[in-house]
Scaffold this active site. Structure first.
Site, PDB file in Angstrom:
ATOM      1  N   GLU B 117       0.837  -1.204   0.000  1.00 33.14           N
ATOM      2  CA  GLU B 117       0.000   0.000   0.000  1.00 33.14           C
ATOM      3  C   GLU B 117       0.871   1.253   0.000  1.00 33.14           C
ATOM      4  O   GLU B 117       2.063   1.186   0.359  1.00 33.14           O
ATOM      5  CB  GLU B 117      -0.916  -0.017   1.223  1.00 33.14           C
ATOM      6  N   PRO B 118       0.280   2.403  -0.348  1.00 33.38           N
ATOM      7  CA  PRO B 118       1.083   3.638  -0.429  1.00 33.38           C
ATOM      8  C   PRO B 118       1.852   3.932   0.866  1.00 33.38           C
ATOM      9  O   PRO B 118       2.981   4.365   0.824  1.00 33.38           O
ATOM     10  CB  PRO B 118       0.035   4.712  -0.712  1.00 33.38           C
ATOM     11  N   GLY B 121       4.613  -0.369   2.287  1.00 33.07           N
ATOM     12  CA  GLY B 121       5.900  -0.938   1.906  1.00 33.07           C
ATOM     13  C   GLY B 121       6.088  -2.313   2.520  1.00 33.07           C
ATOM     14  O   GLY B 121       5.248  -3.197   2.369  1.00 33.07           O
ATOM     15  N   ILE B 147       1.694  -2.288  -8.020  1.00 35.78           N
ATOM     16  CA  ILE B 147       1.127  -3.614  -8.300  1.00 35.78           C
ATOM     17  C   ILE B 147       1.473  -4.063  -9.720  1.00 35.78           C
ATOM     18  O   ILE B 147       1.071  -3.426 -10.700  1.00 35.78           O
ATOM     19  CB  ILE B 147      -0.406  -3.607  -8.085  1.00 35.78           C
ATOM     20  N   GLU B 355       9.296  -7.843  -3.291  1.00 36.27           N
ATOM     21  CA  GLU B 355       9.159  -9.143  -2.601  1.00 36.27           C
ATOM     22  C   GLU B 355       9.987  -9.202  -1.317  1.00 36.27           C
ATOM     23  O   GLU B 355      10.486 -10.272  -0.954  1.00 36.27           O
ATOM     24  CB  GLU B 355       9.583 -10.291  -3.527  1.00 36.27           C
ATOM     25  N   GLU B 359      17.038  -5.645   3.325  1.00 36.23           N
ATOM     26  CA  GLU B 359      17.139  -5.527   4.786  1.00 36.23           C
ATOM     27  C   GLU B 359      16.148  -6.483   5.467  1.00 36.23           C
ATOM     28  O   GLU B 359      16.481  -7.146   6.464  1.00 36.23           O
ATOM     29  CB  GLU B 359      16.861  -4.087   5.238  1.00 36.23           C
TER      30      GLU B 359
END
Lengths: 345, 375
Positions: B117-118, B121, B147, B355, B359
């Site tokens: 989502e905005p 993350g 997306i 994906e 980190e």
């Protein structure tokens, strides 16, 4: 920093906020336009050639301060400024220098003969009083004047009679022409019989200005990352509170600060070739490292051009290819470090 | 321990190589990149020729690697049309598999996955998209960002909150996965422009404005969506690692080719040692990344996934892709800048991010290791 350079730095900052900061993506992606180039020229940014001691050479200190600060916002504008000054420093004709200084004309020096091997960069020969042939990798090929090596080893200024050919891909500095050129010109000047030697010297003199651009880019992109990490949250915390990001960027900023101090130390004196090359080598690596980390901190948004991060990632690599060659620079650097020829079996 | 690929997998590599050679021309790759244009025609041909054989995951894995090696943007576009389908496979019911998954595997439909989502993350549990039950339908409101297949997918698997989390530490509870038809009223898409790389792929923002979704479109059990998505990531990360292998190997191919044509010779007539060492380092990293990826795949394809090895493979293959393209660019000088290598360099960077960022992968590795050791 001396007062006059602090004033210059402040002038560039004002210039950035007035003409560049809200326009930097366009200045990166599209041709800069005559109006903007004229504004740059009016600031005196193209007139630093011939302003050195005794009116000879270039005021490298002033140029470097300008480049560093332009690069913080728009690396392409800094590179354009470097190219104009580098060109001006190589010619003596007042009319041409004036046309560069006032922004009505543009010029470029093709360093590609030094950056790629022999026979890979085309061929320019003298035939019946004309220069004929083509060059492969001409950065700034949209310029009015081109300085380039001829097959004879002479360095020539081509004033007209050349056309741009196949356009190359543009990883960075997309507003500056990059293509092959085809030459059929009787309108040229021979600048030097020992062209390669002169071109080599000009290339070496770029070390500090190129490092200045790399440092400016590092400052610009890292500031964006620092600002973003202070406001963006994930998992209920600001990004700056996560060790992987905080430590990575802190380490790179530390490296940048040390290099900046070294840079200003060099500007305060007369840098040796070795010192200049030390700076260039480390500044180019830093620009690539810090732009990668800054993009990473922005996550997916860093991958989109609207956030003004990805251009630094592209430009950092483009800078290190267009004004640097690992093999060539490291051979030179190793030789200076060993104080004798090194890096050859 | 057998390091040999099966004959079937080897055949898949050959088929992918030939397909890429025929269809991934430099002209098409360059245009798709420049115009940010999804290669609809090539994807259609790939489906017709059944380039992806979903009956054998090894074949899918090596096909991704081989196609991306030729061109990352086109390769990923061709191999991402079933993105998210494993969620149906593992958690969907028979009707959902029949209605949504099978047409995707048959190449008739395209799937997308809406998780990020905005404001989210990596923080998947913190998503804001909500699904409220109203009679026999759920009403979805919210938005998704970055997306893949956003503009071209027929269906999306969408993660949404169906009940409030029991506590701020347990935000991962109360999330569910829905199948959303792209034709649903209230559903809108904005294509994202100006990506650094993989510009042939279609990436978009999804907007859900009172989108009604039939109750039967919930996948698996209500409230278990976070678990399903994490399970899926442990599968998809292996395929992302394959993308990394493809990009890194592609960079290596180009550097080796460059060294043959233009590599500077030392005074002894041999290729300069600097270039020799760089080739060796990249080749070694590619091989190490491949071994990790295939090991992770081997566990997964035997239905005994190993999340530690999976995250290692994704992190290392992504890092290798970024490293290899950078080193190749540095060494090939203007030849790198003016050939398709510059595209590989831009494309590689996304692997550090999607994906699960590098980190996040590293944190998963350590936390899982410590958990295994009972720390």
């Amino acid at each position: 920093m001396e007062e006059e350079y602090e004033i210059l730095e402040s002038t560039v900052k004002d210039f950035n906020s007035k003409y560049v900061d809200n326009n930097s993506l366009k200045l990166e992606n599209e041709a800069m336009g005559k109006e903007f180039v004229k504004i740059l020229a009016d600031q005196g940014f193209f007139s630093m050639a011939g302003q050195g001691e005794d009116g000879k050479g270039t005021d490298v200190k002033a140029l470097s301060v300008v480049l560093e600060n332009l690069a913080k916002s728009a690396p392409a504008v800094a590179v354009k400024t470097l190219m104009m000054n580098s060109f001006s420093a190589a010619v003596k004709e007042k009319e041409i220098i004036d046309s560069i200084s006032n922004g009505s004309k543009s010029g470029t020096v093709t360093f590609s003969d030094l950056l790629v091997g022999k026979d890979q960069n085309g061929s320019l020969r003298m035939e019946g009083g004309k220069v004929k042939g083509g060059k492969e990798f001409v950065f700034g090929s949209d310029s009015n004047f081109v300085i380039t090596l001829l097959d004879s080893g002479e360095l020539a200024l081509i004033k007209s009679g050349f056309t741009t050919g196949k356009k190359h891909k543009k990883l960075g500095f997309r507003s500056i022409g990059f293509s092959s050129i085809t030459v059929d010109s009787a309108d040229f000047l021979i600048l030097s019989k020992e062209g390669r030697k002169v071109l080599e010297r000009m290339y070496e003199e770029l070390s500090i200005p190129v490092a200045a651009i790399a440092l400016g880019m590092s400052e610009g992109v890292s500031q964006k990352a620092l600002d973003y990490a202070k406001v963006r949250t994930a998992f209920g915390h600001y990004l700056k509170d996560f060790q992987p990001l905080a430590f990575d960027i802190a380490s790179l900023v530390a490296e940048m600060d040390i290099l900046k101090r070294y840079f200003h130390d060099l500007l305060g004196g007369t840098p040796s070739d070795k010192e200049a090359l030390f700076l260039k080598h480390k500044a180019l690596v830093l620009a690539k490292d810090i732009s990668r980390t800054s993009l990473q901190i922005h996550g997916g948004y860093g991958y989109l051009e609207d956030f003004g991060i990805e251009k630094f990632y592209r430009d950092a690599m483009a800078l290190s290819v267009l004004f640097h060659n690992e093999e060539k620079d490291m051979e030179k650097l190793a030789g200076l470090v060993f104080d004798s020829r090194a890096g050859f079996v | 321990m057998d390091f040999e690929l099966s004959d079937e997998a080897k055949e898949a590599i050959g088929k992918a190589k030939e397909f890429a050679r025929t269809h991934f021309t430099e002209e098409v790759a360059e245009r798709s990149d420049r115009e940010e244009q999804f290669p609809t025609d090539i994807v259609a041909i790939s489906k017709k020729e059944k380039i992806l054989d979903f009956s054998n995951p090894w074949k899918v894995l090596v096909t991704i690697e081989e196609l991306v090696r030729r061109d990352p943007g086109l390769g990923i576009s061709v191999t991402i049309s079933a993105f998210g389908s494993e969620i149906f496979m593992l958690f969907g019911n028979d009707e959902q598999k029949e209605k949504y998954m099978n047409p995707v595997f048959a190449g008739q439909k395209t799937l997308g996955l809406g998780v990020t989502e905005p404001g989210g993350g990596s923080d998947v549990a913190n998503i804001k998209t909500e699904a409220r039950l109203d009679g026999d339908t759920y009403i979805l409101n919210g938005g998704k960002m970055f997306i893949s297949n956003g503009q071209i997918a027929d269906y999306f698997l969408v993660l949404a909150r169906t009940s409030p989390p029991p506590s701020s530490e347990k935000k991962h509870r109360g999330l569910s996965v829905f199948v959303v038809d792209a034709k649903s009223p209230g559903f809108a898409v904005n294509k994202l422009h100006g990506k650094l790389g993989v510009r042939a792929t279609n990436t978009a923002e999804l907007i859900f404005n009172n989108v009604r979704v039939p109750k039967e479109n919930i996948v698996g059990e209500e409230g278990k969506g976070f678990y399903y998505i994490m399970t899926f990531f442990n599968i998809s990360r292996i395929y992302v690692a394959a993308q990394g292998l493809g990009i890194a190997h592609g960079a290596l191919d180009r550097l080796v080719e460059y060294s043959k044509k233009y590599g500077e010779m030392s005074e002894t007539g041999e290729l300069n040692e600097n270039l020799q060492l760089a080739i060796a380092e990249i080749a070694t990293r590619v091989e190490a990344a491949r071994n990790l990826t295939y090991k992770a795949a081997s566990y997964l394809f035997k239905f005994t996934p190993n999340p530690i090895i999976t995250s290692m493979s994704k992190y290392y293959a992504a890092d290798t892709a970024v490293f290899s393209t950078r080193r190749a660019m540095e060494l090939m000088s203007l030849h790198g800048l003016t050939t398709d290598l510059e595209r590989f360099f831009r494309d590689a960077k996304i692997l550090d991010i999607w994906e699960g960022t590098t980190e996040v992968e590293k944190l998963i590795i350590t936390r899982m290791m410590l958990k295994e050791e009972g720390a």
